[in-house]
Motif scaffolding. Structure first.
Motif, PDB file in Angstrom:
ATOM      1  N   ASP A 187       0.830  -1.214   0.000  1.00 21.84           N
ATOM      2  CA  ASP A 187       0.000   0.000   0.000  1.00 21.84           C
ATOM      3  C   ASP A 187       0.858   1.256   0.000  1.00 21.84           C
ATOM      4  N   HIS A 188       1.953   1.206   0.745  1.00 23.94           N
ATOM      5  CA  HIS A 188       2.853   2.364   0.822  1.00 23.94           C
ATOM      6  C   HIS A 188       3.480   2.655  -0.549  1.00 23.94           C
ATOM      7  N   VAL A 189       4.028   1.633  -1.199  1.00 24.63           N
ATOM      8  CA  VAL A 189       4.741   1.899  -2.460  1.00 24.63           C
ATOM      9  C   VAL A 189       3.786   2.213  -3.607  1.00 24.63           C
ATOM     10  N   THR A 190       2.573   1.648  -3.590  1.00 21.35           N
ATOM     11  CA  THR A 190       1.649   1.917  -4.695  1.00 21.35           C
ATOM     12  C   THR A 190       1.035   3.316  -4.612  1.00 21.35           C
ATOM     13  N   LYS A 191       1.192   3.973  -3.450  1.00 23.35           N
ATOM     14  CA  LYS A 191       0.724   5.362  -3.326  1.00 23.35           C
ATOM     15  C   LYS A 191       1.850   6.365  -3.590  1.00 23.35           C
ATOM     16  N   ASN A 192       3.063   5.865  -3.749  1.00 26.92           N
ATOM     17  CA  ASN A 192       4.216   6.734  -3.994  1.00 26.92           C
ATOM     18  C   ASN A 192       4.118   7.326  -5.408  1.00 26.92           C
ATOM     19  N   GLN A 193       4.153   8.656  -5.492  1.00 25.67           N
ATOM     20  CA  GLN A 193       3.939   9.325  -6.778  1.00 25.67           C
ATOM     21  C   GLN A 193       4.990   8.936  -7.825  1.00 25.67           C
ATOM     22  N   GLN A 194       6.243   8.800  -7.394  1.00 20.25           N
ATOM     23  CA  GLN A 194       7.312   8.420  -8.336  1.00 20.25           C
ATOM     24  C   GLN A 194       7.099   7.002  -8.865  1.00 20.25           C
ATOM     25  N   VAL A 195       6.678   6.098  -7.971  1.00 19.44           N
ATOM     26  CA  VAL A 195       6.413   4.722  -8.380  1.00 19.44           C
ATOM     27  C   VAL A 195       5.273   4.680  -9.400  1.00 19.44           C
ATOM     28  N   ILE A 196       4.233   5.474  -9.150  1.00 21.42           N
ATOM     29  CA  ILE A 196       3.100   5.547 -10.074  1.00 21.42           C
ATOM     30  C   ILE A 196       3.580   6.037 -11.444  1.00 21.42           C
ATOM     31  N   GLU A 197       4.434   7.040 -11.443  1.00 20.47           N
ATOM     32  CA  GLU A 197       4.898   7.627 -12.706  1.00 20.47           C
ATOM     33  C   GLU A 197       5.772   6.666 -13.508  1.00 20.47           C
ATOM     34  N   VAL A 198       6.734   6.026 -12.839  1.00 21.63           N
ATOM     35  CA  VAL A 198       7.708   5.220 -13.603  1.00 21.63           C
ATOM     36  C   VAL A 198       7.279   3.782 -13.827  1.00 21.63           C
ATOM     37  N   TYR A 199       6.312   3.300 -13.043  1.00 24.16           N
ATOM     38  CA  TYR A 199       5.997   1.879 -13.125  1.00 24.16           C
ATOM     39  C   TYR A 199       4.507   1.584 -13.228  1.00 24.16           C
ATOM     40  N   LEU A 200       3.739   1.997 -12.242  1.00 23.86           N
ATOM     41  CA  LEU A 200       2.341   1.604 -12.186  1.00 23.86           C
ATOM     42  C   LEU A 200       1.488   2.304 -13.239  1.00 23.86           C
ATOM     43  N   GLY A 201       1.916   3.496 -13.645  1.00 20.65           N
ATOM     44  CA  GLY A 201       1.133   4.235 -14.641  1.00 20.65           C
ATOM     45  C   GLY A 201       1.233   3.671 -16.051  1.00 20.65           C
ATOM     46  N   ARG A 202       2.172   2.700 -16.236  1.00 18.34           N
ATOM     47  CA  ARG A 202       2.397   2.178 -17.593  1.00 18.34           C
ATOM     48  C   ARG A 202       1.299   1.211 -17.983  1.00 18.34           C
TER      49      ARG A 202
END
Length: 246
Positions: free
Chosen positions: A231-246
């Protein structure tokens, strides 16, 4: 208590491309850890460095208590130290039975003479049955491994690694190509294994990572981008931008 594995300031370059860039993180003795990140983030190179396949340009990889350096040791020596690695595609002896595969993997002397003269004894059969129960293959011990489903072959390979009694198990994308039921069983096998050793799972499948319910390390461009609960890492804005947003 010190960490089982400590990766400190490790960098690796291939033809000018930095696969790892000052990578630093540690794994405890009985811990389940997921390592995620986009393609090219350094996940495979990290495993290659720890297992002795790739020599870093700089940094330290410390292991055990008291800590010793793994750098410069051969792949076989590192395996004997207690580092087991499971690649993405299962590699089992398909013409041999499940029992034979597990028996061959038991932690024994690997000298040519010892291998040649090895005759299984009652404790060996008991250990194989115990392992088969752990990986859910106790009902198919006498079947040839080539007849198993993809998921069952993955479990057998995990069982073969557990037979060597590793202190650290590195597992690459174990859930790939599995049915929902197989994925649930795989989650249980890995969670149980992590009660007595360190298990690091490199995975792309976020649903599977959530099932593991463990600390997550996110790699990006060869460094740790974020670390913490899913939950912590999936809310991280940088993680969303470089990984989860793909």
């Amino acid at each position: 208590m010190s960490a089982l594995l400590e990766v400190s300031g490790v960098s690796v370059s291939f033809d000018g491309f930095k696969a790892l860039n000052n990578l630093s993180f540690s794994i405890d003795r009985a811990e389940l850890r997921a390592v995620i990140g986009p393609n090219g983030a350094g996940k495979t190179t990290f495993m290659d460095v720890v297992t002795g396949k790739t020599r870093p340009d700089e940094g330290h990889v410390l292991w055990g208590e008291p800590p010793v350096s793994l750098l410069g040791k051969s792949e076989s020596k590192i395996a004997m130290e207690g580092v087991g690695r499971k690649f993405q595609r299962p590699t089992v002896f398909e013409d041999q039975t499940v029992q034979d595969n597990l028996m061959m993997a038991l932690k024994k002397s690997r000298s040519p003479l010892a291998v040649l003269l090895f005759k299984p004894e009652t404790p060996d059969f008991a250990r194989v049955e115990e392992l088969a129960d752990v990986i859910g293959l106790d009902a198919v011990l006498s079947r040839k491994s080539g007849e198993l489903s993809h998921g069952q072959k993955q479990w057998l390979e995990i069982g073969m690694l557990l037979a060597q009694e590793p202190k650290l198990l590195l597992v690459d994308e174990p859930a790939a190509g599995m049915t929902t039921a197989e994925r649930q069983k795989t989650t249980q096998i890995l969670r149980d294994a992590a009660k007595t050793r360190a298990v690091v799972v490199v995975e792309h499948d976020m649903d599977f990572v959530r099932r593991l319910d463990c600390k997550v390390t996110v790699l990006h461009e060869g460094s740790v981008l974020a670390e913490g609960s899913i939950d912590h890492v999936t809310k991280n804005q940088q993680v969303i931008e470089v990984y989860l947003g793909r």
